[in-house]
Motif scaffolding. Sequence first.
Motif, short mmCIF file in Angstrom:
data_model
loop_
_atom_site.label_atom_id
_atom_site.label_comp_id
_atom_site.label_asym_id
_atom_site.label_seq_id
_atom_site.Cartn_x
_atom_site.Cartn_y
_atom_site.Cartn_z
N LYS A 156 -23.56 -27.93 -33.56
CA LYS A 156 -23.79 -26.70 -33.25
C LYS A 156 -22.19 -27.01 -32.40
O LYS A 156 -21.30 -27.91 -32.27
CB LYS A 156 -24.63 -26.41 -31.74
CG LYS A 156 -26.09 -26.91 -31.68
CD LYS A 156 -26.88 -26.74 -31.26
CE LYS A 156 -28.77 -26.19 -31.20
NZ LYS A 156 -28.72 -27.84 -31.87
N TRP A 202 -21.12 -24.45 -29.91
CA TRP A 202 -21.21 -25.31 -28.70
C TRP A 202 -22.74 -25.54 -28.38
O TRP A 202 -23.70 -24.56 -29.17
CB TRP A 202 -20.42 -23.87 -27.60
CG TRP A 202 -21.59 -23.02 -28.15
CD1 TRP A 202 -22.33 -22.24 -27.26
CD2 TRP A 202 -21.31 -21.00 -29.29
NE1 TRP A 202 -22.70 -21.06 -27.88
CE2 TRP A 202 -21.88 -20.80 -28.43
CE3 TRP A 202 -19.89 -21.39 -29.72
CZ2 TRP A 202 -21.73 -19.29 -29.41
CZ3 TRP A 202 -19.56 -20.13 -30.90
CH2 TRP A 202 -20.45 -18.84 -30.39
N SER A 203 -22.80 -25.91 -26.71
CA SER A 203 -23.47 -25.52 -26.12
C SER A 203 -24.41 -24.87 -25.20
O SER A 203 -25.80 -24.39 -25.02
CB SER A 203 -24.42 -27.55 -25.77
OG SER A 203 -23.99 -28.52 -26.53
N ASN A 204 -23.40 -24.75 -23.88
CA ASN A 204 -23.72 -23.85 -23.03
C ASN A 204 -22.38 -23.00 -23.06
O ASN A 204 -20.60 -23.41 -24.00
CB ASN A 204 -22.96 -24.61 -22.02
CG ASN A 204 -23.44 -23.66 -20.50
OD1 ASN A 204 -24.28 -23.28 -20.90
ND2 ASN A 204 -23.46 -24.37 -19.97
N TYR A 205 -22.85 -21.46 -23.34
CA TYR A 205 -22.08 -20.79 -23.40
C TYR A 205 -21.72 -19.49 -21.87
O TYR A 205 -23.09 -19.18 -21.58
CB TYR A 205 -22.20 -19.55 -24.26
CG TYR A 205 -20.85 -19.02 -24.36
CD1 TYR A 205 -19.85 -19.02 -25.75
CD2 TYR A 205 -20.61 -17.00 -23.99
CE1 TYR A 205 -19.02 -18.18 -26.06
CE2 TYR A 205 -20.19 -16.57 -24.33
CZ TYR A 205 -18.81 -16.95 -25.34
OH TYR A 205 -17.68 -15.52 -25.70
N GLU A 229 -28.26 -21.62 -29.23
CA GLU A 229 -26.92 -22.53 -28.41
C GLU A 229 -26.54 -21.99 -30.21
O GLU A 229 -27.04 -22.46 -31.41
CB GLU A 229 -27.15 -24.42 -28.51
CG GLU A 229 -27.65 -23.94 -27.82
CD GLU A 229 -27.82 -25.67 -27.12
OE1 GLU A 229 -27.51 -26.72 -28.20
OE2 GLU A 229 -28.47 -26.56 -26.69
N VAL A 260 -24.58 -14.18 -27.45
CA VAL A 260 -24.58 -14.43 -25.32
C VAL A 260 -23.91 -13.29 -25.10
O VAL A 260 -24.66 -12.27 -24.13
CB VAL A 260 -24.37 -15.62 -25.20
CG1 VAL A 260 -25.85 -16.11 -25.59
CG2 VAL A 260 -23.67 -15.69 -25.28
#
Lengths: 295, 932
Positions: free
Chosen positions: A2, A4-7, B21, B67
């Motif tokens: 991935k 990124w994991s956290n946005y 993700e 997002v």
Amino acid sequence: MKLWSNYVLAATIDEAVQALAHAGGSARPVAGGTDLLLELQQGRHEPVHTLVDVSTIPDLQRLEERGGQLFIGAGVPVARIVEHPLVRKHALAVVEACGLIGGPQVRNTATLGGNVAHALPAADGMISLAAMDAVAEAAGANGIRLIPLLELFRGLGKSVLTENNEILTGFYLPLRQTGQASAFSRIMRPQGVALPILNMAVWLQRSGERIECARIAVGPAGPTPQRARQVEEFLGGKTYSEDTTAEAVQLIRETMKFRTSPRRATAEYRTHLVGVLLLEVLEKAWLRAGSMEVL
Amino acid sequence: MSVKMIEFVVNGQAVSVEPVEGEMLAELLRERLRLTGVKVGCNEDECGACTVVIDGEPVLSCNYPAVKAHGKHITTVEGLAQKDAAGRLHPLQDAFIKYGAVQCGFCIPGQLMTSYALLEHNPDPSEDDIKYALKDTLCRCAGYPAIIGAIQAAGKSLRTGQPVEAPQVAPSAHAGKAIGRVAPRPDAVAKVTGSAIYTDDIQFEGMLHARVKRAMIPSGMVTRLDVSKARALPGVVAVLTAEDIPGTHNHGLVIPDWPSLVDEGERIRTVGDAVAIVAAETRAIATEALELIEVEFSPLPVVSSAVQARQEGAPQIHPKGNLLKHIKVRKGDIEAGFADADLILEETFHTPPHDHAFIEPECSIARPLEDGRMEIYVGSQIPYSDRYEVARALGWPEERVRIIGQLIGGGFGGKEDIAGQIHAALLANATGRPVKLLYDRHESLIAHPKRHATQIRVKIGAKQDGRLTAVETELYGDTGAYASLGEKVLTRATTHSSGPYAIPHVRVDCYAMYTNNPPAGAFRGFGVMQSAFAIESAMDMLAERLGLDRVELRRMNALRVGSVTNTGQVLRDSVGLLECIDRVSAEMYKLGGADPFAVKVNPAEPHKRRAWGFAVGYKNTGLGGGAPDKAGAHVELRRDGSFEVRTASAELGQGLPTVLRLIAAEELEQPPTSVDVLLSDTDLTPDGGPTTASRQTYVTGNAVRHAAKQLRQLIVSELCEDYDVDPEKIQFLPGLVKVNGTTLTLPQVAEVLEQHKMTRMAAYEYSAPETKPLGTGGDMHVAFSFAAQAAEVEVDTRTGEVSVLRMIIANDVGTAINPLGLKGQIEGGAIMGIGHALTENFIVNEGQVVTDRLASYRTPSITFTPEFTTFVVEHATADGPYGAKGVGEIVLIPTIPAITNAVYNAVGVRAHSIPLDQEMILKELGKKNSQG
């Protein structure tokens, strides 16, 4: 795998700073992401645990006169800068540069903050800010501080911001006074990467037929953005004439060092072009400075 | 805050989805919301196909984290049409159809959304406003002039409330009731509403995603290959290597020299060589698995150019050596020809590889069926060849494989070879599940065959008055690691290398060489683009040396009816070259004044120099050279009274369905809209042969024409019998057939046929007139198309920058069956030529692809659109349908030398290679200035 994991969509500067400091893994601020996200997608940047999106923080979206200066929030999309009457009035170099960043769609998400934070020596927006003598505002764990633009850069792609886990929040530019003007231009080649062979921004103060003082920023001329200080010094107080500009052209070719980028331009070609650009941009700024009209 | 649910409005509908993700907006819209009108062309912010409008602004959704959509209003192409009861199109959609702006269609959603946002801000945009706003929304068909016109027409319609006005497009001089008249594309509405389905838009239950492990070294031996770790990764369903191929290991359009997978102990010949393939539950897992495949190589020396490949002692790439073919043309006595010359000129030119850069990357889906067969969904230029290759790789009879051709988002020759078809089929066969193999842009640039890089030496002998006495050319063509269509392409380069001139003595030697570069194969122009650059540059140099007019020199030597080509073919009809020259020349003098070739300086910008340049070209129609050139077609009268044309010929955006529909409509005297066209399904449509060599209008066009005629005869004879009348008493009218006093509707006619136990379908297999192989004399080709072009350029003498301002173009196409589609081909071909002259350079360094992203391989954007004046010249060819011959390639061939000749005329700098290098121009200018 991935990217990124956290946005995190940060709502305030403080939240962004906190998120960067306590990410629980690698963290990078991101705004338009038009550089960083591509680098992630293409494997030119290692995957990041947390991306902290600063583009919707209201403080970074401001574009206003503030304390006798022009403030451009680091998160303002460059397309909005191009259209904004305050920037058009006070900093045409920034307008012209922002109008050339990326393409039309990219300009709707790309920000001046990202353009500067990426720390490339020929970023169009950044070069225009350098000629405007802009001061950057950055926020970190120790609060907010002001940094003269060129002092941000530590090398190719490196800035003090990453060292200190700071985010850019905006830029302060002097308001335009009578006799002052700025301009930007660049030379591209139609093949290859959409990076300019050379770009240049000029700010100057004109008094009658004389250049009171000038600031000239040029990229790429080394790993970090450069001002043509010797030429600026030479031009200060000179009458604007063909002789003066010819001498300035000679001086800039003698004093600035360029390098060869394979398949883009040789150092020799850049050395030639820097004179061509200087004539063009200097003249544009000079003529603007002579007109009292607020553009 | 971390978003818990992404809540936003898309096309007026509120949506709430969980964040994933690493997900980009384009993925969310396409994969989860099934808004597949959002296209992904590059995934690198370059092509604009994925443009959607977010809160009123056009944004690239491929690089926009999903997002971020939280709280936003998004419009995609699916939301553009007005949702009223009538389901009316938005004026932009209507205008794009009417102007012929829709070709392959893949970029169209992006074009529409970018234009929509523009018109919302600026309802009356100038051409410059449009070029600024659409700068980064690429169209490789280069329908830019039509796009500009369409946006302005839509703006006018929005401002006035009046319907969109159609542009003025002249019908053919040979127009019938249907052919030669302006008609919209059958697939146009689907393409402007986002409902058009391309391969990657298809999903199947349980479908796996495949990726390919490529060597990424240009030359070496595979010393170790271990896929065990990749196989063990959760979510991976299969990892295959060469030993897992049940059937033949190699494929190839002419010579099967291209391994589908290279095994341990075997040789790597180019960076794109595949060593293993992975199928996994998601694309991300498949990508991750690639990293776990362990492969080691022992490198071998790299052969990086055709010239090097022929040198003594060069490393040998294939067991038979590096020479694919030595191709020769011999006419007359070359020594005598040069002895007869007053002046001999010799020059050497170079052209680089080019990438097709179709906006739709390659995609194949293989789907195993319960009955043991395999379906392949793919946008392919040669579906029957795909069937053959896939079946061979599986070790199956061909009938077990069904190719179901999908819409093709641009091809230009780049979708003729196998891309993912075999790999997807192998994985589907191994897993028993449908498998999708989608190339990303990076992979597309590395793996598929390019245009051949060439070195061309031209030696011309001429009399003082300009008559050519002899032309000798020597070509080196780089076919890369595998043959693909190399021999065919370079044969065309060879036979066309002395230009469209009647020359008594000709000698050509061409060396088609293997190298360790990516393979080279078919690309619009098929070798002739390269030859034309060389010979047409040399012709201008010759004119200068002789002190003759450039146009007159060409006119004097031009092929005409009765001329003998350099391969010994007597041209019996349809040689419109002189008319092309005259039309373009006359217009050039009109626009450019008494001496259009003289440099002009605008006093306001004295550093900019303008001048015109001129060039001509020709291109064969059809395979020729003795190859059987056939196409099958079915035409059926359906029970509802409409017709269906069926053939396995490919539509790449060039307009074939329109052409075939018009032909059937013409023969059956029906409105074109009553004819549907089904293409490229190997179970349902007969083989139409490859879509290449500008052959489909001629060959498949003839097949459809004959099939439609047959169907008509069938109907006539049945009705004659029923009503006991002579055939001439039967009259076809729209939707009706009149028999004496009785009128039958077409559904009634269908019923009559059924009652008579007759088929409602006619099948025809058309064979083009026989051609002769090179070297045997006689007719090598069934026809040639001809063209002349003039280009006006402006060169900035301070920087060396070049821009093309105006172009004048005439093409002899025999008959313009589909004038609107033809306009798109003519303008789009010329803009592709501008790209080859100015922007495109596929760079390979020691076998490694340097231009491995769209950001570094640049194709012309809308800002390169010049002002066009075009003429359609129609010298009918006897055996073409209604006199038509090919057009898809000729449109690009003279563009490049017209531009480089213009640059010479403007600043005196001669380009011996392309693309034009502004630094080289400046350096040469500097030399000239210092020499005084």
